[in-house]
Design a protein around this motif. Structure first.
Motif, PDB file in Angstrom:
ATOM      1  N   TYR A   1       7.391  -2.318  -2.966  1.00 44.37           N
ATOM      2  CA  TYR A   1       7.054  -3.440  -3.847  1.00 44.37           C
ATOM      3  C   TYR A   1       8.220  -4.405  -4.017  1.00 44.37           C
ATOM      4  O   TYR A   1       8.082  -5.608  -3.817  1.00 44.37           O
ATOM      5  N   THR A   2       9.385  -3.882  -4.383  1.00 39.11           N
ATOM      6  CA  THR A   2      10.496  -4.755  -4.765  1.00 39.11           C
ATOM      7  C   THR A   2      10.935  -5.684  -3.645  1.00 39.11           C
ATOM      8  O   THR A   2      11.259  -6.847  -3.886  1.00 39.11           O
TER       9      THR A   2
ATOM     10  N   GLY B   1       3.091   5.833  -5.080  1.00 37.34           N
ATOM     11  CA  GLY B   1       3.437   5.736  -6.494  1.00 37.34           C
ATOM     12  C   GLY B   1       2.416   6.424  -7.374  1.00 37.34           C
ATOM     13  O   GLY B   1       2.767   7.116  -8.345  1.00 37.34           O
ATOM     14  N   ALA B   2       1.138   6.259  -7.050  1.00 38.82           N
ATOM     15  CA  ALA B   2       0.077   6.904  -7.830  1.00 38.82           C
ATOM     16  C   ALA B   2       0.080   8.416  -7.661  1.00 38.82           C
ATOM     17  O   ALA B   2      -0.210   9.166  -8.603  1.00 38.82           O
ATOM     18  N   LEU B   3       0.445   8.887  -6.460  1.00 38.15           N
ATOM     19  CA  LEU B   3       0.412  10.321  -6.182  1.00 38.15           C
ATOM     20  C   LEU B   3       1.675  11.058  -6.622  1.00 38.15           C
ATOM     21  O   LEU B   3       1.613  12.240  -7.002  1.00 38.15           O
TER      22      LEU B   3
ATOM     23  N   LEU C   1       0.832  -1.208   0.000  1.00 40.60           N
ATOM     24  CA  LEU C   1       0.000   0.000   0.000  1.00 40.60           C
ATOM     25  C   LEU C   1       0.870   1.262   0.000  1.00 40.60           C
ATOM     26  O   LEU C   1       0.519   2.268  -0.633  1.00 40.60           O
ATOM     27  N   TRP C   2       1.972   1.224   0.722  1.00 42.61           N
ATOM     28  CA  TRP C   2       2.939   2.338   0.698  1.00 42.61           C
ATOM     29  C   TRP C   2       3.356   2.622  -0.743  1.00 42.61           C
ATOM     30  O   TRP C   2       3.343   3.766  -1.194  1.00 42.61           O
ATOM     31  N   PHE C   3       3.748   1.571  -1.466  1.00 37.96           N
ATOM     32  CA  PHE C   3       4.158   1.744  -2.855  1.00 37.96           C
ATOM     33  C   PHE C   3       3.003   2.224  -3.732  1.00 37.96           C
ATOM     34  O   PHE C   3       3.145   3.169  -4.516  1.00 37.96           O
ATOM     35  N   GLY C   4       1.851   1.580  -3.608  1.00 38.40           N
ATOM     36  CA  GLY C   4       0.736   1.877  -4.493  1.00 38.40           C
ATOM     37  C   GLY C   4       0.201   3.292  -4.331  1.00 38.40           C
ATOM     38  O   GLY C   4      -0.010   4.007  -5.323  1.00 38.40           O
TER      39      GLY C   4
END
Length: 465
Positions: free
Chosen positions: A360-361, A326-328, A320-323
């Motif tokens: 993510y990675t 990343g989107a913002l 969720l941190w990445f998503g």
């Protein structure tokens, strides 16, 4: 006294065993991904030997097209090696993949140029890269499976994060070789003959790993191997598409969704960004190479940190941190990077993107491995990753180069943002945090006690993070 002392000794022995196997498995991953990345790292120096265009942007676009084409082989390689690993063992599959990668690197190192054999130089380059794409397609799923299975249950996040430590390490090593050769040889010699040196290094390193992998321990059970060679009538065998598509198709779709945004963001901030800095930001090649190297070094060292965090809070919070970020933040970060020529500012912007992508990675391999039982894990993880990677991740340099040439890099920013947003929806709605997984059932619970029946809620569609 013996009971109190036996447990720590047993745990210590398990940890030592896990460390040894992880090191052997990850060393091959390092070399395979080094061999993948030296192509893009050195493409600006060897492109003129294989491609006819005199325009640097067009020549780079053609070189990236060949890079993207090799990703078409990854689903095939994932199917072949995944099936092989689920039936014959992880060790056998990993040994075969690194052997093929080594042969490909040596072949490119001695490949004649277009001035010698004409168009056949390009044909042979594409053929060799297809073979390497086939090889690395098998490496990801099998190594992700092996490292997840070889890890101790309470530290799976930490141990499995070393897959991306070595994956990033492969790219960092390629950049280090690039920086060293740029300083030692200069542009003229590097463009003339020096570009062959990194491929020789990759071939030799792969041979060393081949020797190391002979002593790896196998993680599949004797029962699974027996089931693959002595099929039961009416039952799908381990490692087959029939088993994957009839009983675990939801997990496969989830695996693709988990990967989509992550692989696009990863290739944007670690691979395409080198060309982006040079051709859009206007930062010199040598400077952009050094920026990439130091940013990737920090990024690589952070992977186990993210992994340890996931062992405490679960896998989903990191995704969720990445998503969300990343989107913002994709648009602001890339837009600012496109408008700066300051190396330090460029480093900070790249580092900001990598700190987001680390969610993510660091754990993606483990999250995917937890979706599938042992009998189909290597195939499910590898094929799900390869499909998303071939369609989206591997095409990032080509898509980005095309938008660069058209003067519309802002459209590329939107492409990356949308890809991350799609995966964010998967993280929110398809994954549950700290729920018992197939790995918990097989090798011990990562977060407390498993369910009373010692199995995930739905063996067909167990989707957990």
């Amino acid at each position: 006294m013996s009971t109190q002392q036996a447990a720590p000794q047993s745990e210590a022995a398990q940890t030592r065993k896990a460390v040894g196997n992880i090191l052997k498995g990850s060393a091959g991953n390092l070399v395979e991904w080094y061999d993948v990345y030296i192509y893009t790292a050195f493409s600006a120096y060897f492109a003129s030997h294989f491609f006819s265009s005199k325009d640097p942007l067009q020549s780079n676009l053609e070189a990236m097209a060949v890079f993207a084409v090799t990703f078409l082989m990854r689903p095939i390689g994932s199917w072949f090696f995944g099936r092989y690993a689920d039936r014959k063992g992880r060790k056998a599959a990993l040994t075969l993949s690194v052997t093929m990668m080594s042969a490909g690197s040596f072949a490119i190192a001695i490949l004649p140029t277009k001035d010698v054999i004409g168009v056949w130089a390009l044909v042979l380059l594409i053929l060799i890269r297809l073979i390497q794409g086939f090889s690395v397609g098998g490496e990801y799923g099998t190594s992700a499976t092996y490292m997840s299975e070889a890890a101790t249950s309470k530290r799976r996040g930490f141990f499995s994060s070393f897959q991306y430590v070595t994956l990033i390490g492969g790219q960092m090593l390629a950049l280090l070789v690039l920086v060293v050769l740029e300083q030692a040889l200069g542009k003229e010699a590097l463009g003339g003959w020096g570009w062959r040196i990194p491929f020789v290094i990759g071939g030799v390193a792969a041979l060393v790993v081949l020797w190391l992998r002979r002593s790896m321990e196998e993680t599949i059970s004797a029962e699974q191997a027996a089931a693959a060679t002595a099929p039961v009538a009416g039952e799908a065998q381990p490692g087959t598409l029939k088993l994957l598509l009839t009983k675990h198709w939801r997990a496969l779709l989830t695996c693709i969704g988990v990967t989509l945004g992550g692989t696009v963001a990863f290739y944007t901030y670690t691979n395409f960004i080198l060309s982006f800095m040079q051709n859009t930001s206007g930062i010199p090649k040598e400077t952009s190479s050094q920026i990439n190297f130091w940013a990737l070094l920090i990024f690589m060292c952070l992977q186990p940190v993210y992994g340890m965090i996931s062992d405490k809070v679960g896998r989903k919070p990191l995704l969720l941190w990445f998503g969300i970020l990343g989107a913002l933040c994709t648009w602001p970060l890339l837009s600012a990077l496109s408008g700066t020529k300051d190396p330090f500012v460029a480093f900070l912007l790249m580092m900001g993107g990598l700190l987001i992508v680390g969610g993510y990675t660091s754990i993606n391999a483990l999250v995917k491995a937890e979706l599938f039982p042992s009998s189909i894990r290597a195939l499910g993880v590898g094929l799900g990753y390869a499909i998303a990677n071939s369609l989206f991740g591997g095409t990032v340099p080509l898509v980005g180069a095309a938008f660069q040439k058209a003067g519309q890099v802002e459209v590329f920013f939107t492409y990356v943002t949308v890809a991350v947003g799609i995966s964010l929806l998967v993280y929110i709605f398809a994954l549950k945090n700290k729920k018992p997984t197939h790995l918990d059932k097989e090798q011990g619970s990562a977060f407390g006690s498993p369910r009373a029946d010692n199995s995930p809620a739905d063996d067909q569609d167990s989707v957990n993070a």
